[in-house]
Design an enzyme around this catalytic site. Structure first.
Site, PDB file in Angstrom:
ATOM      1  N   GLY A  25       0.422  -0.790   0.319  1.00 21.33           N
ATOM      2  CA  GLY A  25       0.154   0.290  -0.079  1.00 21.33           C
ATOM      3  C   GLY A  25       0.743   1.908   0.214  1.00 21.33           C
ATOM      4  O   GLY A  25      -0.013   2.405   0.409  1.00 21.33           O
TER       5      GLY A  25
ATOM      6  N   ASN B   5       1.523   3.372  -2.621  1.00 22.90           N
ATOM      7  CA  ASN B   5       0.669   4.311  -3.616  1.00 22.90           C
ATOM      8  C   ASN B   5      -0.591   4.719  -2.569  1.00 22.90           C
ATOM      9  O   ASN B   5      -0.750   5.645  -2.434  1.00 22.90           O
ATOM     10  CB  ASN B   5       0.574   3.436  -4.559  1.00 22.90           C
TER      11      ASN B   5
ATOM     12  N   MET C 245      -3.744  -6.507  -7.437  1.00 19.71           N
ATOM     13  CA  MET C 245      -3.318  -7.550  -8.920  1.00 19.71           C
ATOM     14  C   MET C 245      -4.620  -8.703  -8.872  1.00 19.71           C
ATOM     15  O   MET C 245      -4.146  -9.985  -9.409  1.00 19.71           O
ATOM     16  CB  MET C 245      -2.493  -8.337  -7.400  1.00 19.71           C
TER      17      MET C 245
ATOM     18  N   ILE D 145      -7.348  -9.157 -11.793  1.00 16.95           N
ATOM     19  CA  ILE D 145      -8.158  -8.312 -12.959  1.00 16.95           C
ATOM     20  C   ILE D 145      -9.378  -8.657 -13.028  1.00 16.95           C
ATOM     21  O   ILE D 145     -10.028  -9.662 -12.841  1.00 16.95           O
ATOM     22  CB  ILE D 145      -7.504  -9.088 -14.707  1.00 16.95           C
TER      23      ILE D 145
ATOM     24  N   ASN E 249      -5.143   2.403 -13.261  1.00 18.65           N
ATOM     25  CA  ASN E 249      -4.174   1.824 -12.698  1.00 18.65           C
ATOM     26  C   ASN E 249      -3.181   2.353 -12.283  1.00 18.65           C
ATOM     27  O   ASN E 249      -2.223   2.836 -13.615  1.00 18.65           O
ATOM     28  CB  ASN E 249      -4.580   0.586 -13.540  1.00 18.65           C
TER      29      ASN E 249
ATOM     30  N   HIS F 253       0.701   1.099 -13.674  1.00 22.04           N
ATOM     31  CA  HIS F 253       1.709   0.038 -14.073  1.00 22.04           C
ATOM     32  C   HIS F 253       2.594   0.197 -13.861  1.00 22.04           C
ATOM     33  O   HIS F 253       3.596   1.312 -14.769  1.00 22.04           O
ATOM     34  CB  HIS F 253       1.061  -0.008 -15.847  1.00 22.04           C
TER      35      HIS F 253
END
Length: 220
Positions: free
Chosen positions: A22, A24, A101, A103, A118, A120
Site C-alpha cells: 500500500g 501508493n 493484483m 483482473i 491503474n 503499471h
C-alpha cells in the site's frame, strides 16, 4: 446582502484498491493530509488480501477499509458483486487500482468508463501500440501484464518507467494519464529497479488524481 447559500463543489470520493504494502495508498493519504489534493477524499480502501499492509495503513489513518476474499477464480463473481455494492454505498467517484493484483471482468470494467485508473510499472503508449518511443527516440516494447520489471531486465532494455492509465477491458491498454521514464542501470536487480519505479509511482498517482479532480466533471 445576498442570503443565497454558497454552493460548494462535492469532493471527489475515491476508493483505493490494494493487494500488498500500500505504498501508493500512503502517497495519496500523505497528499490529502498535506492539502496537496484539494477536493479529494479517500472514502474507501479495499484489499484482496487479509494480510496486506495497505489495510493497516488505512486503519492507522481512520479510513474505511475492508478485506474481500479473492484468491481463487470461483470467488470473482461474488467479489465483484460485493465491490459494486460497496462502491454504491460509499458513493465512489473514482477507483484507483494501486498495486491491485486482480483482473476484473470486462463486464465489471464497462460500468466505470473513465472512472477507474491503474498504476503499471512500465511505459505504455498513448495509442495502444505494441511499442513505446522514449524521450530520446529509443523504441522499446510496450510491456503489459505481469512481471514487467523482470521482463524489462531480461530484455536488456535501457529504460523503463511507470504509467497511470484509465482501465479498459483490454489489459494495460487504456488511455495514459501520466507517465515517467526510469533509466535501467547495469547493476539493477528487480528489487532495486522496483524501488526506483515506486518513487515515480508515488508522484504519478497523486498527479493523476489531482488532474481528474480538477476536471470538475460529475462522474457519478
Amino acid at each position: 446582502m445576498n442570503d443565497t447559500p454558497s454552493q460548494t463543489t462535492a469532493p471527489l470520493r475515491i476508493a483505493v484498491f490494494v493487494s500488498g504494502s500500500g505504498s501508493n495508498l500512503q502517497a495519496l493519504i500523505d497528499a490529502v493530509e498535506a492539502d496537496e489534493l484539494p477536493g479529494v477524499e479517500i472514502a474507501l480502501v479495499i484489499s484482496s488480501r487479509a494480510d496486506a499492509y495497505g489495510l493497516q495503513r488505512a486503519l492507522q489513518h481512520k479510513l474505511s477499509a475492508i478485506h474481500l476474499p479473492w484468491t481463487r477464480k470461483p470467488q470473482q463473481a461474488q467479489a465483484e458483486a460485493r465491490i459494486l455494492a460497496l462502491l454504491s454505498l460509499f458513493e465512489i467517484d473514482l477507483i484507483v487500482l494501486a498495486g491491485w493484483m486482480r483482473i476484473f471482468t470486462p463486464e465489471f470494467i464497462a460500468q466505470f468508463p473513465r472512472r477507474m485508473i491503474n498504476l503499471h510499472p512500465a511505459l505504455l503508449p498513448d495509442n495502444g501500440a505494441e511499442t513505446y518511443t522514449t524521450s530520446d527516440g529509443t523504441i522499446i516494447p510496450a510491456l503489459r501484464g505481469l512481471h514487467v520489471v523482470e521482463r524489462a531486465l531480461e530484455a536488456g532494455l535501457p529504460v523503463t518507467g511507470s504509467s497511470v492509465h484509465y482501465v479498459i477491458p483490454e489489459v494495460d491498454a487504456g488511455p495514459v494519464i501520466a507517465r515517467a521514464e526510469v533509466a535501467i542501470r547495469p547493476d539493477d536487480s528487480a528489487e532495486t529497479l522496483h524501488e526506483r519505479l515506486k518513487q515515480e509511482e508515488h508522484r504519478l498517482v497523486v498527479e493523476a488524481v489531482r488532474e481528474i479532480a480538477q476536471t470538475k466533471v460529475t462522474l457519478r
